[in-house]
Design an enzyme around this catalytic site. Structure first.
Site, PDB file in Angstrom:
ATOM      1  N   ASP A 231       7.763   9.762  -6.929  1.00  0.00           N
ATOM      2  CA  ASP A 231       7.557  10.397  -8.240  1.00  0.00           C
ATOM      3  C   ASP A 231       7.740  11.912  -8.156  1.00  0.00           C
ATOM      4  O   ASP A 231       8.306  12.546  -9.044  1.00  0.00           O
ATOM      5  CB  ASP A 231       6.146  10.100  -8.764  1.00  0.00           C
ATOM      6  CG  ASP A 231       6.033   8.674  -9.283  1.00  0.00           C
ATOM      7  OD1 ASP A 231       7.066   7.979  -9.325  1.00  0.00           O
ATOM      8  OD2 ASP A 231       4.915   8.264  -9.642  1.00  0.00           O
ATOM      9  N   GLU A 257      15.444   6.143 -11.913  1.00  0.00           N
ATOM     10  CA  GLU A 257      15.912   7.324 -11.158  1.00  0.00           C
ATOM     11  C   GLU A 257      17.273   7.770 -11.672  1.00  0.00           C
ATOM     12  O   GLU A 257      18.067   8.361 -10.976  1.00  0.00           O
ATOM     13  CB  GLU A 257      15.857   7.063  -9.666  1.00  0.00           C
ATOM     14  CG  GLU A 257      16.740   6.094  -8.936  1.00  0.00           C
ATOM     15  CD  GLU A 257      17.426   4.940  -9.643  1.00  0.00           C
ATOM     16  OE1 GLU A 257      16.996   4.495 -10.713  1.00  0.00           O
ATOM     17  OE2 GLU A 257      18.426   4.481  -9.086  1.00  0.00           O
TER      18      GLU A 257
END
Ligand SMILES: Nc1nc2c(ncn2[C@@H]2O[C@H](COP(=O)(O)OP(=O)(O)OP(=O)(O)O)[C@@H](O)[C@H]2O)c(=O)[nH]1
Length: 340
Positions: A231, A257
């Protein structure tokens, strides 16, 4: 009288929701906002009982707890919530009509506009349209205030209520457009921006280009260092992209992502340049974490596909071409930019 009471109640609830969410450290997402609006409105007694129970037992409002509340008590009632906001706005308009009638002169135009707002309200607006509606009402009221210096205090206080409602709506819209993890625009914000760029191209032939960016081997990265560090890397990549582009450009997290950067007025060569800068900036930095930066995460790389708008494009076809190039970049060994 009944309308005024409702208006006061609504305004009272709006003033309670955000401070309470802030006190309990609950992120202001549309979902959480809906939970807490209902809680204070006391329209859903089961929800109220559940929350009171959680507070009494000192349970923390973690993302899981919030999601549980939303799924259990709100999700199926979403149309009802929109309907509630619609009713509140309707009450506002009715109240305004009444006050404007009392004011008399110089407000004929305004009354006409209120009728138009009323019609828009009947056409099942979504959150964006409702926000626009409240903003338009606020602008109209400001105009009436400017041209009616002798107006009553009650209109001033009504205008304060509208200003509050407007700022709550602004806040809601902003939250609904932002990705919580990276603070970038989210996919919804990107889609609205892309639609604007498509219209500009159709109307004035103003070009734009799109970068589709994907972190390389991110699955492996997560597995090696854990999701929490994953993260942090997403947030780092987001920042690196933001720092590379100009003010007019839009950077958004498309999902997972994957990111998109929309560059208004950029031809293919300019867009490839920006893409190379982003790729280089991210790949050159050696990432490390921990208090003394002891844990070395190595280098993060991204692959980028670039496409420029063409006649006949819509947002989907432009995105599909950028995505195709991204796929080619991955196949070519990653950490590179490909374009068509
Ligand atoms: N930490 C974290 N990981 C995420 C998030 N969203 C998606 N992912 C992870 O991103 C990874 C994407 O993996 P893949 O699509 O298989 O691709 P990849 O490993 O990046 O490999 P290539 O794209 O082929 O270079 C998955 O493991 C997802 O779990 C997120 O919000 N946080």
């Amino acid at each position: 009288m009944h309308n005024n009471q409702n208006l006061e109640q609504t305004s009272h609830i709006l003033h309670l929701v955000l401070p309470k969410m802030s006190e309990l450290a609950i992120p202001v997402t549309p979902e959480n906002y809906a939970i807490w609006f209902d809680y204070f409105a006391e329209t859903n007694l089961n929800l109220k009982r559940a929350i009171d129970g959680l507070i009494a037992n000192d349970v923390k409002f973690t993302p899981e707890v919030n999601l549980g509340l939303y799924n259990r008590f709100i999700e199926e009632r979403s149309p009802e919530i929109i309907e509630n906001v619609q009713i509140e706005t309707q009450i506002l308009i009715n109240s305004l009509v009444h006050k404007i009638e009392l004011l008399g002169e110089g407000t004929a135009n305004f009354s006409g506009n209120l009728t138009e707002f009323n019609q828009k309200l009947q056409s099942n607006p979504n959150l964006d349209e409702l926000t626009l509606l409240v903003m338009s009402i606020a602008a109209e009221v400001e105009q009436v205030i400017a041209s009616n210096r002798h107006m009553s205090d009650s209109l001033v206080s009504l205008s304060d209520e509208i200003a509050n409602l407007k700022s709550e709506m602004d806040n809601l819209s902003k939250v609904a457009m932002t990705d919580e993890l990276t603070s970038l625009n989210n996919r919804r914000a990107y889609e609205l921006f892309a639609a604007e760029q498509m219209t500009k191209f159709t109307d004035t032939q103003t070009v734009c280009s799109l970068l589709m960016i994907d972190i390389d081997h991110f699955k492996l990265f997560n597995e090696t260092f854990g999701h929490l560090i994953g993260d942090k890397v997403l947030a780092y990549v987001a920042l690196a992209m933001k720092h590379t582009v100009k003010g007019d450009d839009l950077v958004a997290r498309y999902g997972g992502e994957e990111f998109v950067v929309m560059l208004p007025n950029a031809k293919l060569a300019d867009a490839v340049n920006v893409a190379e800068k982003i790729r280089e900036r991210i790949s050159l930095k050696q990432l490390s974490i921990g208090k003394e930066k002891k844990q070395n995460l190595g280098h993060i790389t991204v692959s980028i596909g670039v496409a420029t708008i063409q006649t006949g494009d819509d947002a989907e076809t432009l995105l599909a071409r950028a995505d195709e190039q991204l796929y080619i970049a991955k196949k070519a060994g990653r950490n590179c930019v490909k374009y068509a």
